[in-house]
Design an enzyme around this catalytic site. Structure first.
Site, PDB file in Angstrom:
ATOM      1  N   LEU A  30       0.834  -1.205   0.000  1.00  0.00           N
ATOM      2  CA  LEU A  30       0.000   0.000   0.000  1.00  0.00           C
ATOM      3  C   LEU A  30       0.871   1.258   0.000  1.00  0.00           C
ATOM      4  O   LEU A  30       0.627   2.211   0.743  1.00  0.00           O
ATOM      5  CB  LEU A  30      -0.957   0.009   1.193  1.00  0.00           C
ATOM      6  N   CYS A  31       1.897   1.248  -0.843  1.00  0.00           N
ATOM      7  CA  CYS A  31       2.842   2.375  -0.879  1.00  0.00           C
ATOM      8  C   CYS A  31       3.175   2.758  -2.319  1.00  0.00           C
ATOM      9  O   CYS A  31       4.275   3.233  -2.605  1.00  0.00           O
ATOM     10  CB  CYS A  31       4.109   2.023  -0.108  1.00  0.00           C
ATOM     11  N   GLY A  32       2.242   2.521  -3.236  1.00  0.00           N
ATOM     12  CA  GLY A  32       2.469   2.903  -4.623  1.00  0.00           C
ATOM     13  C   GLY A  32       3.584   2.089  -5.256  1.00  0.00           C
ATOM     14  O   GLY A  32       3.687   0.874  -5.064  1.00  0.00           O
TER      15      GLY A  32
END
Length: 300
Positions: A95-97
């Site tokens: 969930l950090c691109g």
């Protein structure tokens, strides 16, 4: 056009998702401030270490310390590129691109470059994402660990690099490099490869600098004894900085990703709400038409 009941379910679903992403954004923002403080606190210490080593460095001293000695890759029986330990620092969570993808791309690039030069690469992985990727790629791994989280410590950095320093001093390794995410700002975290061994003395090759000049220091007991303590400390500090900068970069990337997700959810909610209003209006119009038609049928 979707039915109003279906649209209401979708609106509730997007609202729930937006609450989650907004909460994760706020948590990442809170953690990022503390992570930035750790990065900023580590930099003056690293700069002071580099300055002292630069002032104490002299070519004749370099021959006495294995951590400064350049490897001789022309030794009989040794491969042209030598043996390189590559420490790859990734995150434990997603969930950090594109944060993890860019780090792994840099690691792959460096591995291919080293192997193209004839080197043997030993992978040392930190973080679940890197471990999962190289396991999927069926790449041999020399060591791995997942206990380095959002708050790396100097002890963890020492545990990572101390065995590698011992191997380098014994001649089993020719170099040690770290792939990490350099923290410039919350939105600028370029993947970076840093060679930590052999140590390249800071400013040792600056023009006009006299080698071995110790600035304004009074040396006790001697430059050799001081360097013997400072050189391992400098290497450990370089790895510690890589860990704290990657941790801060991950939180910055996660905050950005969650903010984008929250904004996108808001735009989707606006679109769904407009669609729902149109569907509801069409339903009401249809119901009115049916009522009017029924009334006229009764009159007839």
């Amino acid at each position: 056009m979707a039915k109003p009941r279906e649209l209401r379910r979708r609106i509730k679903s997007v609202q729930s998702t937006r609450k989650i992403t907004k909460t994760m954004e706020l948590v990442a923002t809170s953690k990022l401030k503390r992570a930035q403080d750790r990065v900023i606190a580590a930099r003056p210490y690293a700069a002071a270490l580099a300055e002292v080593i630069a002032d104490l460095y002299a070519p004749d001293l370099a021959e006495r310390f294995p951590l400064l000695r350049q490897p001789k890759t022309t030794d009989p029986g040794r491969k042209p590129g030598g043996r390189v330990a590559l420490v790859v620092v990734t995150a434990n969570r997603g969930l950090c691109g594109a944060f993890t993808a860019t780090l792994l791309r840099e690691a792959r690039r460096r591995i291919e470059q080293l192997e193209g030069e004839g080197a043997t690469v030993d992978l040392h992985l930190i973080g679940k994402k890197g471990i999962t990727y190289f396991k999927f790629a069926k790449r041999p791994v020399a060591s791995q660990r997942i206990d380095v989280g959002d708050k790396p410590t100097a002890t963890q950095a020492a545990e990572v690099v101390t065995p590698l320093m011992a191997q380098f001093e014994s001649g089993a390794l020719d170099a040690v490099e770290v792939v990490f995410s350099q923290f410039k700002s919350a939105v600028s975290t370029p993947p970076t490869t840093l060679r930590v061994l052999p140590i390249s003395p800071p400013r040792a090759t600056d023009p006009g600098r006299k080698p071995g000049v110790a600035g304004n220091y009074i040396l006790k007991p001697s430059a050799e004894a001081i360097l013997e303590q400072l050189l391992p400390l400098y290497v450990r500090n370089q790895v510690y900085r890589a860990l704290v900068e990657t941790a801060a970069a991950f939180l910055g990337a996660q905050r950005t990703a969650m903010k984008n997700a929250t904004d996108n959810a808001g735009e989707m909610l606006d679109l769904l709400q407009r669609t729902y209003n149109r569907a509801r209006q069409a339903q009401i119009t249809q119901e009115l038409a049916e009522i009017v038609g029924g009334a006229e049928a009764l009159k007839g």
